[in-house]
Motif scaffolding. Structure first.
Motif, mmCIF file in Angstrom:
data_model
loop_
_atom_site.group_PDB
_atom_site.id
_atom_site.type_symbol
_atom_site.label_atom_id
_atom_site.label_comp_id
_atom_site.label_asym_id
_atom_site.label_seq_id
_atom_site.Cartn_x
_atom_site.Cartn_y
_atom_site.Cartn_z
ATOM 1 N N ALA A 61 0.827 -1.202 0.000
ATOM 2 C CA ALA A 61 0.000 0.000 0.000
ATOM 3 C C ALA A 61 0.867 1.261 0.000
ATOM 4 O O ALA A 61 0.381 2.342 -0.290
ATOM 5 N N LEU A 62 2.136 1.124 0.318
ATOM 6 C CA LEU A 62 3.032 2.274 0.341
ATOM 7 C C LEU A 62 3.487 2.613 -1.070
ATOM 8 O O LEU A 62 3.897 1.735 -1.825
ATOM 9 N N PRO A 63 3.444 3.890 -1.445
ATOM 10 C CA PRO A 63 3.777 4.253 -2.824
ATOM 11 C C PRO A 63 5.237 3.997 -3.203
ATOM 12 O O PRO A 63 5.524 3.631 -4.328
ATOM 13 N N GLN A 64 6.169 4.182 -2.293
ATOM 14 C CA GLN A 64 7.589 4.015 -2.613
ATOM 15 C C GLN A 64 8.192 2.777 -1.954
ATOM 16 O O GLN A 64 9.384 2.729 -1.689
ATOM 17 N N ALA A 65 7.388 1.786 -1.671
ATOM 18 C CA ALA A 65 7.872 0.581 -1.001
ATOM 19 C C ALA A 65 8.793 -0.205 -1.932
ATOM 20 O O ALA A 65 8.537 -0.312 -3.128
ATOM 21 N N PRO A 66 9.889 -0.733 -1.387
ATOM 22 C CA PRO A 66 10.779 -1.540 -2.224
ATOM 23 C C PRO A 66 10.113 -2.875 -2.578
ATOM 24 O O PRO A 66 9.311 -3.397 -1.819
ATOM 25 N N THR A 67 10.453 -3.389 -3.728
ATOM 26 C CA THR A 67 9.929 -4.685 -4.135
ATOM 27 C C THR A 67 11.066 -5.687 -4.191
ATOM 28 O O THR A 67 12.208 -5.337 -4.501
ATOM 29 N N VAL A 68 10.767 -6.921 -3.882
ATOM 30 C CA VAL A 68 11.744 -7.998 -3.941
ATOM 31 C C VAL A 68 11.471 -8.783 -5.212
ATOM 32 O O VAL A 68 10.380 -9.297 -5.419
ATOM 33 N N VAL A 69 12.484 -8.855 -6.056
ATOM 34 C CA VAL A 69 12.351 -9.576 -7.311
ATOM 35 C C VAL A 69 12.687 -11.036 -7.056
ATOM 36 O O VAL A 69 13.762 -11.352 -6.563
ATOM 37 N N GLU A 70 11.749 -11.913 -7.373
ATOM 38 C CA GLU A 70 11.997 -13.339 -7.200
ATOM 39 C C GLU A 70 12.810 -13.851 -8.374
ATOM 40 O O GLU A 70 12.445 -13.671 -9.527
#
Length: 65
Positions: free
Chosen positions: A21-30
């Motif tokens: 829900a956070l706009p700038q949240a980091p994503t983890v690439v699988e």
């Protein structure tokens, strides 16, 4: 369930927009495990053999002759 609800579920899982829900949240690439060409060839041959087996044992459709 309404068709719009089904479409929303489909679209939510189709991309990375629903991760946080956070706009700038980091994503983890699988990262997928590296597979050899021999593994892919074995997997393809196994899938083909299983399909042929399924076609051999399926009943004939009524009226097809």
């Amino acid at each position: 369930m309404e068709s719009t609800g089904m479409m929303a579920l489909f679209l939510a899982g189709s991309d990375n927009l629903a991760n946080s829900a956070l706009p700038q949240a980091p994503t983890v690439v699988e990262e997928s495990a590296p597979r050899s060409g021999a593994w892919h060839a074995f997997r393809g041959r196994t899938a083909s053999a299983l399909h042929r087996l399924a076609w051999a044992v399926e009943p004939e459709a009524p009226g097809s002759r």
